[in-house]
Write a protein that holds these residues in place. Structure first.
Motif, PDB file in Angstrom:
ATOM      1  N   VAL A  22      43.754  41.002  54.966  1.00 15.74           N
ATOM      2  CA  VAL A  22      43.904  39.633  55.466  1.00 15.74           C
ATOM      3  C   VAL A  22      45.315  39.191  55.112  1.00 15.74           C
ATOM      4  N   LYS A  23      46.020  38.624  56.063  1.00 15.00           N
ATOM      5  CA  LYS A  23      47.383  38.153  55.826  1.00 15.00           C
ATOM      6  C   LYS A  23      47.364  36.917  54.926  1.00 15.00           C
ATOM      7  N   ALA A  24      48.436  36.736  54.186  1.00 11.57           N
ATOM      8  CA  ALA A  24      48.561  35.609  53.262  1.00 11.57           C
ATOM      9  C   ALA A  24      48.660  34.291  54.023  1.00 11.57           C
ATOM     10  N   ILE A  25      48.179  33.225  53.386  1.00 14.54           N
ATOM     11  CA  ILE A  25      48.339  31.862  53.879  1.00 14.54           C
ATOM     12  C   ILE A  25      49.090  31.119  52.777  1.00 14.54           C
ATOM     13  N   LYS A  26      50.281  30.659  53.093  1.00 13.54           N
ATOM     14  CA  LYS A  26      51.143  30.024  52.085  1.00 13.54           C
ATOM     15  C   LYS A  26      50.407  28.912  51.338  1.00 13.54           C
ATOM     16  N   ASN A  27      50.470  28.975  50.026  1.00 16.78           N
ATOM     17  CA  ASN A  27      49.868  27.993  49.115  1.00 16.78           C
ATOM     18  C   ASN A  27      48.343  27.915  49.198  1.00 16.78           C
ATOM     19  N   VAL A  28      47.713  28.873  49.874  1.00 22.53           N
ATOM     20  CA  VAL A  28      46.249  28.853  49.990  1.00 22.53           C
ATOM     21  C   VAL A  28      45.641  30.194  49.581  1.00 22.53           C
ATOM     22  N   LEU A  29      46.204  31.299  50.102  1.00 19.68           N
ATOM     23  CA  LEU A  29      45.588  32.606  49.911  1.00 19.68           C
ATOM     24  C   LEU A  29      46.652  33.695  49.804  1.00 19.68           C
ATOM     25  N   PRO A  30      46.588  34.513  48.742  1.00 21.56           N
ATOM     26  CA  PRO A  30      47.492  35.660  48.679  1.00 21.56           C
ATOM     27  C   PRO A  30      47.017  36.730  49.664  1.00 21.56           C
ATOM     28  N   PRO A  31      47.847  37.715  49.990  1.00 17.17           N
ATOM     29  CA  PRO A  31      47.366  38.776  50.869  1.00 17.17           C
ATOM     30  C   PRO A  31      46.198  39.506  50.214  1.00 17.17           C
ATOM     31  N   VAL A  32      45.225  39.844  50.995  1.00 18.47           N
ATOM     32  CA  VAL A  32      44.036  40.553  50.496  1.00 18.47           C
ATOM     33  C   VAL A  32      43.981  41.906  51.197  1.00 18.47           C
ATOM     34  N   ARG A  33      43.926  42.979  50.430  1.00 13.63           N
ATOM     35  CA  ARG A  33      43.852  44.327  50.987  1.00 13.63           C
ATOM     36  C   ARG A  33      42.414  44.833  50.928  1.00 13.63           C
ATOM     37  N   ARG A  34      42.028  45.539  51.951  1.00 16.29           N
ATOM     38  CA  ARG A  34      40.686  46.112  52.020  1.00 16.29           C
ATOM     39  C   ARG A  34      40.611  47.329  51.102  1.00 16.29           C
ATOM     40  N   LEU A  35      39.590  47.380  50.280  1.00 20.92           N
ATOM     41  CA  LEU A  35      39.399  48.502  49.362  1.00 20.92           C
ATOM     42  C   LEU A  35      38.827  49.698  50.119  1.00 20.92           C
ATOM     43  N   PRO A  36      39.088  50.910  49.669  1.00 18.29           N
ATOM     44  CA  PRO A  36      38.544  52.086  50.346  1.00 18.29           C
ATOM     45  C   PRO A  36      37.011  52.018  50.436  1.00 18.29           C
ATOM     46  N   GLY A  37      36.491  52.179  51.638  1.00 15.26           N
ATOM     47  CA  GLY A  37      35.044  52.159  51.858  1.00 15.26           C
ATOM     48  C   GLY A  37      34.424  50.773  51.889  1.00 15.26           C
ATOM     49  N   LYS A  39      33.210  47.202  53.176  1.00 13.88           N
ATOM     50  CA  LYS A  39      32.805  46.607  54.446  1.00 13.88           C
ATOM     51  C   LYS A  39      33.690  45.400  54.737  1.00 13.88           C
ATOM     52  N   LEU A  40      33.928  45.165  56.020  1.00 14.35           N
ATOM     53  CA  LEU A  40      34.790  44.065  56.442  1.00 14.35           C
ATOM     54  C   LEU A  40      34.285  42.722  55.910  1.00 14.35           C
ATOM     55  N   LEU A  41      32.995  42.487  56.003  1.00 14.32           N
ATOM     56  CA  LEU A  41      32.443  41.211  55.524  1.00 14.32           C
ATOM     57  C   LEU A  41      32.638  41.033  54.019  1.00 14.32           C
ATOM     58  N   ASN A  42      32.588  42.114  53.258  1.00 11.11           N
ATOM     59  CA  ASN A  42      32.817  42.012  51.812  1.00 11.11           C
ATOM     60  C   ASN A  42      34.266  41.625  51.521  1.00 11.11           C
ATOM     61  N   MET A  43      35.214  42.188  52.297  1.00 11.24           N
ATOM     62  CA  MET A  43      36.621  41.831  52.111  1.00 11.24           C
ATOM     63  C   MET A  43      36.847  40.355  52.436  1.00 11.24           C
ATOM     64  N   ILE A  44      36.238  39.878  53.505  1.00 10.54           N
ATOM     65  CA  ILE A  44      36.370  38.465  53.874  1.00 10.54           C
ATOM     66  C   ILE A  44      35.769  37.577  52.791  1.00 10.54           C
ATOM     67  N   GLU A  45      34.670  37.995  52.210  1.00 13.06           N
ATOM     68  CA  GLU A  45      34.049  37.233  51.110  1.00 13.06           C
ATOM     69  C   GLU A  45      34.981  37.185  49.894  1.00 13.06           C
ATOM     70  N   ARG A  46      35.647  38.313  49.581  1.00  9.34           N
ATOM     71  CA  ARG A  46      36.624  38.309  48.478  1.00  9.34           C
ATOM     72  C   ARG A  46      37.761  37.354  48.768  1.00  9.34           C
ATOM     73  N   ALA A  47      38.230  37.337  50.017  1.00 10.33           N
ATOM     74  CA  ALA A  47      39.305  36.419  50.403  1.00 10.33           C
ATOM     75  C   ALA A  47      38.851  34.970  50.224  1.00 10.33           C
ATOM     76  N   ARG A  48      37.623  34.697  50.604  1.00 16.82           N
ATOM     77  CA  ARG A  48      37.086  33.334  50.466  1.00 16.82           C
ATOM     78  C   ARG A  48      37.109  32.888  49.011  1.00 16.82           C
ATOM     79  N   HIS A  49      36.772  33.783  48.102  1.00 17.50           N
ATOM     80  CA  HIS A  49      36.747  33.439  46.674  1.00 17.50           C
ATOM     81  C   HIS A  49      38.145  33.283  46.087  1.00 17.50           C
TER      82      HIS A  49
END
Length: 70
Positions: A22-37, A39-49
């Motif tokens: 997930v690309k970074a959002i200035k002052n809101v979210l750092p870049p989030v990289r998907r871990l090996p294996g 699931k997409l929804l889990n990565m989005i959930e990590r970004a949300r947190h």
């Protein structure tokens, strides 16, 4: 006082693309990289947190075809 943070995510238009983060959002979210294996929804959930702040923001998915994100 509670502030509201809304994150919107639209799936990519290409059906067989590989999402790598997930690309970074200035002052809101750092870049989030998907871990090996991971699931997409889990990565989005990590970004949300990891998101902080208020307002409505668009989560922009980083595709492998776009190259490595900084």
């Amino acid at each position: 006082m509670t502030t509201t943070l809304r994150l919107l995510c639209i799936p990519p238009r290409v059906p067989d693309c590989e999402v790598v983060g997930v690309k970074a959002i200035k002052n809101v979210l750092p870049p989030v990289r998907r871990l090996p294996g991971e699931k997409l929804l889990n990565m989005i959930e990590r970004a949300r947190h990891q998101a902080r702040g208020s307002g409505t923001h668009m989560l922009v998915l980083q595709l492998r075809s776009e190259g490595a994100a900084p």
